[in-house]
Design a protein around this motif. Structure first.
Motif, mmCIF file in Angstrom:
data_model
loop_
_atom_site.group_PDB
_atom_site.id
_atom_site.type_symbol
_atom_site.label_atom_id
_atom_site.label_comp_id
_atom_site.label_asym_id
_atom_site.label_seq_id
_atom_site.Cartn_x
_atom_site.Cartn_y
_atom_site.Cartn_z
ATOM 1 N N HIS A 1 4.118 -9.131 41.766
ATOM 2 C CA HIS A 1 4.503 -9.516 43.117
ATOM 3 C C HIS A 1 4.689 -8.313 44.039
ATOM 4 O O HIS A 1 4.897 -8.472 45.238
ATOM 5 C CB HIS A 1 5.792 -10.339 43.092
ATOM 6 N N THR B 1 2.294 -5.925 44.255
ATOM 7 C CA THR B 1 0.963 -5.346 44.450
ATOM 8 C C THR B 1 0.660 -5.095 45.924
ATOM 9 O O THR B 1 0.173 -4.020 46.300
ATOM 10 C CB THR B 1 -0.114 -6.253 43.839
ATOM 11 N N ALA B 2 0.932 -6.056 46.772
ATOM 12 C CA ALA B 2 0.643 -5.883 48.199
ATOM 13 C C ALA B 2 1.429 -4.723 48.799
ATOM 14 O O ALA B 2 0.957 -4.058 49.725
ATOM 15 C CB ALA B 2 0.945 -7.173 48.959
ATOM 16 N N ALA C 1 -0.457 -1.418 48.595
ATOM 17 C CA ALA C 1 -1.846 -1.549 49.032
ATOM 18 C C ALA C 1 -2.432 -0.217 49.498
ATOM 19 O O ALA C 1 -3.593 0.095 49.211
ATOM 20 C CB ALA C 1 -1.945 -2.590 50.157
ATOM 21 N N ARG D 1 -6.156 -9.703 41.521
ATOM 22 C CA ARG D 1 -5.024 -9.255 42.334
ATOM 23 C C ARG D 1 -5.295 -7.924 43.027
ATOM 24 O O ARG D 1 -4.851 -7.713 44.157
ATOM 25 C CB ARG D 1 -3.791 -9.149 41.422
ATOM 26 N N TYR E 1 -8.149 -4.583 47.283
ATOM 27 C CA TYR E 1 -7.708 -3.270 47.751
ATOM 28 C C TYR E 1 -8.580 -2.132 47.218
ATOM 29 O O TYR E 1 -8.829 -1.158 47.926
ATOM 30 C CB TYR E 1 -6.260 -3.022 47.327
#
Length: 304
Positions: A80, A82-83, A86, A111, A115
Motif C-alpha cells: 500500500h 508503492t504509490a 513512485a 503494482r 512506474y
C-alpha cells in the motif's frame, strides 16, 4: 555470477526488515548498497542471525535523481506504500534496470509496472521471518529450506545467482503464480490472525485458530485455482504445518504494523483474494469477514 555486477550499486527502496535482509545478501557479493529515503538516515546495516551480527556500510540518499542510471533495485515497501515511492521507481524506468519486487501478495508486477516501465520486473516470493529492531538493524530468522523464489526468466536467473552467492537461498520457479498463491495462503492466515489478536505466530498451534486458518485457506485455494494456480487441498495441509513449525517467537509484518499503529497491507493480501473471487464469481465469506475486520482497524501512529 557476472563479476561486473558486484561493482554496481543496488538501491533499496524500503529499508525495513525484508529490504535490508535481501540487501545484505547482495552486499556479501560485493555490491555497494544505497538506501533510498526514509525518515532517518541509515549509514550502516546490521543483520543478526543466530546471535551473530554482520555489518555493512551503506550510502543514504534522499533524492530520486541520486539513483538515476542504477541497474539494480530492491523494492520492499509495503504494497500500500508503492504509490508513495513512485518518484524513486520512475528513476529506474530504463531497460537496463532489474527491479526485485519483494512484496506480499500476487500482484507485484502489476503494482510497479506503471512506474518502472521498460525495466525488468522480478516478482519475489519471500519466506524470511525477520524483524526490524531499529533503523538499519534487523533480526533474521529462516524457516524451511527456501528464502526467496523468483521467476524462471533471464532477469530472475541472474538475480537468483547473485542472491545465492550472498547466502540467500533462492529458487528459480517456472510457475511463480502457483508459488505466489501458495505463499499467499500463509499470509492471509498468519498475518491477518496475528494482527487481529496481537499474538505471535505460535498461536497457529491452537486448534481453534487452526480451524479458522483452514477455512480461510480453503476458500483461497478455490480462488487460486480459478486464477490459474495449480493448488490442491494438500497445499492447505502443508501451509498449516509450515506455520505451526516456524521458529519460536516469530512475528508477522502485519502484527508489527498493528502494534506500531501503522496502516496494514490487508488489501494486498486478503483484498487480493476477495478481488479475484469477485472476478471468478466465487463466494469467500470467511475472507470477506476477515477483510472487514482488518479494514476497520484505524492507524494511530502510536506504538503499542
Amino acid at each position: 555470477m557476472n563479476p561486473l555486477a558486484s561493482q554496481r550499486p543496488v538501491a533499496v527502496i524500503g529499508a525495513g526488515a525484508i529490504g535490508l535482509s535481501l540487501a545484505s545478501a547482495l552486499a556479501r557479493t560485493g555490491r555497494p548498497v544505497t538506501v533510498c529515503g526514509g525518515r532517518e538516515p541509515v549509514h550502516h546495516i546490521e543483520v543478526t542471525e543466530d546471535g551473530v551480527a554482520e555489518t555493512w556500510p551503506v550510502r543514504h540518499v534522499s533524492d530520486p535523481a541520486d539513483i538515476a542510471g542504477y541497474t539494480a533495485a530492491i523494492v520492499a515497501v509495503k504494497a500500500h506504500q508503492t504509490a508513495a515511492v513512485a518518484d524513486w521507481l520512475r528513476a529506474l524506468a530504463h531497460p537496463d534496470a532489474t527491479v526485485l519486487v519483494a512484496q506480499n501478495g500476487v500482484e507485484q508486477r502489476e503494482r510497479v509496472l506503471p512506474y518502472v516501465g521498460p525495466a525488468h520486473v522480478v516478482p519475489g516470493v519471500v519466506y524470511l521471518n525477520c524483524e526490524r529492531t531499529s533503523p538499519g538493524r534487523v533480526i533474521l530468522r529462516r524457516a524451511g529450506a527456501l528464502d526467496v523464489a523468483v521467476p524462471d526468466d533471464p532477469a530472475g536467473v541472474a538475480l537468483a545467482d547473485e542472491l545465492n552467492t550472498g547466502r540467500m537461498r533462492t529458487a528459480v520457479e517456472p510457475d511463480l503464480k502457483t508459488v505466489a498463491w501458495t505463499k499467499l495462503l500463509t499470509n492471509i492466515t498468519a498475518n491477518a490472525l496475528t494482527a487481529l489478536t496481537g499474538r505471535r505466530a505460535d498461536m497457529m498451534r491452537d486448534p481453534e485458530i487452526e480451524r479458522i486458518a483452514r477455512n480461510i485457506m480453503a476458500e483461497a485455494v478455490q480462488v487460486g485455482r480459478a486464477d490459474g494456480a495449480a493448488l490442491t487441498e494438500a497445499h492447505v495441509d502443508r501451509a498449516v504445518h509450515w506455520l505451526q513449525h516456524v521458529p519460536p517467537g516469530s512475528t508477522t509484518s502485519m502484527r508489527e504494523d498493528r502494534l506500531a499503529g501503522r496502516p496494514l497491507e490487508h488489501d494486498a493480501l486478503t483484498g487480493a483474494v476477495v478481488r479475484a473471487a469477485e472476478r471468478h464469481g466465487i463466494d469467500v465469506p470467511t475472507n470477506r469477514f476477515v477483510l472487514a475486520l482488518l479494514s476497520a482497524i484505524e492507524p494511530t501512529g502510536v506504538a503499542a
